[in-house]
Write an enzyme that holds these catalytic residues in place. Structure first.
Site, PDB file in Angstrom:
ATOM      1  CG  ASP A 211      -2.146   0.756   1.139  1.00  0.00           C
ATOM      2  OD1 ASP A 211      -2.160   1.744   0.383  1.00  0.00           O
ATOM      3  OD2 ASP A 211      -3.133   0.376   1.795  1.00  0.00           O
TER       4      ASP A 211
ATOM      5  CG  ASP B  58      -4.518   6.105   0.665  1.00  0.00           C
ATOM      6  OD1 ASP B  58      -5.441   5.363   1.044  1.00  0.00           O
ATOM      7  OD2 ASP B  58      -4.352   7.269   1.088  1.00  0.00           O
TER       8      ASP B  58
ATOM      9  CD  GLU C  15      -8.779   4.754  -0.754  1.00  0.00           C
ATOM     10  OE1 GLU C  15      -9.591   4.605   0.170  1.00  0.00           O
ATOM     11  OE2 GLU C  15      -7.684   5.343  -0.609  1.00  0.00           O
TER      12      GLU C  15
ATOM     13  CG  HIS D 191      -7.860   0.045   5.902  1.00  0.00           C
ATOM     14  ND1 HIS D 191      -7.867  -0.326   4.578  1.00  0.00           N
ATOM     15  CD2 HIS D 191      -7.491   1.343   5.932  1.00  0.00           C
ATOM     16  CE1 HIS D 191      -7.502   0.718   3.842  1.00  0.00           C
ATOM     17  NE2 HIS D 191      -7.272   1.731   4.635  1.00  0.00           N
ATOM     18  CG  ASP D 192     -10.342   3.502   5.369  1.00  0.00           C
ATOM     19  OD1 ASP D 192      -9.783   3.611   6.478  1.00  0.00           O
ATOM     20  OD2 ASP D 192      -9.823   3.903   4.313  1.00  0.00           O
TER      21      ASP D 192
END
Length: 544
Positions: free
Chosen positions: A98, A198, A247, A321-322
């Site tokens: 990431d 990200d 993302e 994770h969000d």
């Protein structure tokens, strides 16, 4: 896999801090991941996506990077990472890193240099603006408050679309882009197999003007974003058999087709989040609201048809994770029977779609939200900021806790539940965040032993993805989209046709009378009797 095509892969996301702790300090580490590689191989996944493991003050749990070339000491050393890559490759598992290159931590040396003087060349690595009348624009940070932070030493503001400790990088500066290319190539040379980028569609900022909303129209899918991604591709991962996923924040289908069409040489695939906003009230995340089932189906199908017919490629996922745990969000975790049934049905409904499936750690055993009851159990900066903002708006603490129980990012960040023993086998110490209290019933050890568990359903779904081309290459036909409880669609490829029926309600539901369900069962959860499908039941039928 049946053939060497990354599109037939399944990705498993690891949140290292909460995965497996080998030191007893209450936080997961790289050696903890190595310890569980055989488990992940048994599950059957192909890629392991690790959320950021770089040096960071951890204000946003690693998404605030202070040194891209160093491993965060709390996770281990560069030698540990080398061993992880080697051990994963021995098991035919691939490592996806990431990378956060829209912004850096304010602890990064570039930003420190930029703050020393207005004349520093690093000043142009970020967005600094003079303003005599307060912040340069009314843009809002994604984490609440204005997106500009004042620096009294230089009498200027800097832009942070996220936390105040995450300063946005100026991609218009070619030197910034060259430095970022070096970072990506550094990790490619380590032998990693892919990257998750990200909020990558925010890297190109447009005009700095006041906004009637919150400013996102000036930086979302910005004016040069496609140029910058093509350049990144050409100078780093392009032509190297690496899988990339971007993302995408508040994006569009048209842009995502451009991001992922192979001939454009940008990215392999994209994440979008439109389907995970169906429990927002009037677009506001921080509300307590039921999800809209019709909207969920419509958004999923709009993207399925739009991006794939346009020649693009997307990730398919419920959790990360969000996001809250899907079994608590769109399923039912009120008792063990409903938890298992809804987790399996949600898995079938998603994994029969076209795209690259992502499984977030614990999703494969049906982990739930922890249902925290006290504010001091929360750790996430976004949740803590939301609490203060909602208090200012006059909401009671009890009601805010109800909202956080539904929406907080900490819902997915509680430790992985390995056993029914102390701290669920995650650590020999005190976990950095509380473990969900249902770990004695919901854990890996128990799930592996039960042939009918959520875990073994995921294993079968992964196997189907690897061995049936219809899931990767087949087109999709949505059916009965106005039905209030059933999600029904058909996958078609060459001479095959698979019918998918998933009941999103806990009650048995009649299958539409004109729907032909004759054929061979591919995979099933629940039962079909007297033309009814059981509550939270799902079935896939190869029709003739």
């Amino acid at each position: 896999m049946a053939q060497n095509d990354w599109r037939k892969s399944v990705v498993y996301q690891i949140y290292p801090k909460s995965f497996n702790d080998t030191t007893g300090n209450g936080e997961g580490d790289l050696n903890g991941i190595i310890e569980k590689l055989d488990y992940l191989k048994y599950l059957g996944v192909d890629y392991l996506w690790l959320t950021p493991i770089y040096e960071s003050p951890m204000n946003d749990n690693g998404y605030d990077i202070s040194n891209y070339f160093k491993i965060n000491e709390q996770f281990g050393t560069i030698e540990d990472f080398k061993r992880l890559v080697a051990e994963a490759h021995q098991r035919d598992l691939k490592i996806m890193l990431d990378i956060v290159i829209n912004h850096t931590s304010t602890h990064h040396e570039w930003f420190k240099e930029a703050m020393r003087s207005k004349d520093s060349p690093y000043r142009d690595y970020y967005f600094f603006r003079e303003s005599n009348d307060g912040p340069p624009t009314n843009w809002e940070s994604k984490f609440g408050g204005n997106a500009w932070q004042y620096d009294d030493k230089t009498d200027e503001y800097y832009l942070h679309l996220f936390d105040v400790s995450q300063a946005d990088l100026n991609w218009d500066n070619p030197e910034v882009r060259r430095e970022l290319h070096k970072i990506v190539n550094y990790w490619i040379d380590f032998g990693v197999d892919g990257f998750r980028f990200d909020v990558i569609n925010l890297i190109s900022k447009g005009a700095f003007k006041d906004s009637p909303k919150i400013g996102k129209e000036f930086y979302t899918d910005g004016p040069r974003v496609h140029d910058y991604l093509n350049e990144l591709n050409r100078h780093t991962f392009g032509g190297k058999d690496l899988m990339t996923v971007g993302e995408m924040s508040s994006t569009t289908i048209d842009h995502c087709i451009k991001y992922t069409k192979p001939e454009r040489q940008e990215l392999s695939s994209v994440f979008n989040f439109h389907h995970l906003k169906v429990d927002y009230e009037n677009g506001d995340k921080w509300t307590y609201a039921d999800y809209d089932f019709h909207q969920l189906k419509n958004i999923l199908m709009e993207w399925q048809l739009g991006i794939h017919q346009g020649g693009g490629w997307n990730a398919i996922f419920w959790c990360n994770h969000d996001q809250p745990r899907v079994v608590s969000r769109f399923g039912d975790d009120s008792n063990e029977e409903l938890r298992q049934a809804s987790a399996k049905t949600l898995a079938i409904a998603l994994h029969m779609l076209q795209g690259t499936p992502y499984i977030y750690q614990g999703e494969e055993i049906g982990m739930t939200n922890p249902h925290f009851s006290m504010m001091n159990q929360y750790r996430d900066v976004e949740s803590l900021n939301a609490f203060q903002e909602l208090k200012r708006k006059g909401y009671s603490e009890d009601y805010i806790l109800k909202i956080l129980d539904q929406k907080s990012r900490d819902n997915s960040r509680t430790p992985m539940q390995w056993t029914n023993g102390e701290a669920s086998g995650f650590t020999s110490g005190q976990p950095w965040i509380d473990i969900a209290p249902n770990y004695k019933e919901v854990n890996v050890e128990q799930a592996i032993e039960d042939d009918h568990s959520v875990f073994h359903m995921y294993r079968r779904l992964i196997d189907l993805r690897h061995n049936h081309d219809i899931l990767t290459y087949g087109d999709i036909t949505p059916l009965y989209m106005t039905h209030d409880q059933l999600f029904i669609y058909r996958r078609n490829y060459q001479s095959k046709s698979w019918l998918v029926i998933a009941n999103f309600s806990k009650e048995a539901v009649m299958i539409p009378r004109d729907l032909d369900t004759e054929g061979d069962i591919i995979i099933q959860n629940g039962t079909i009797t007297n033309d009814e499908i059981s509550g939270f039941g799902a079935i896939v039928i190869e029709t003739h």
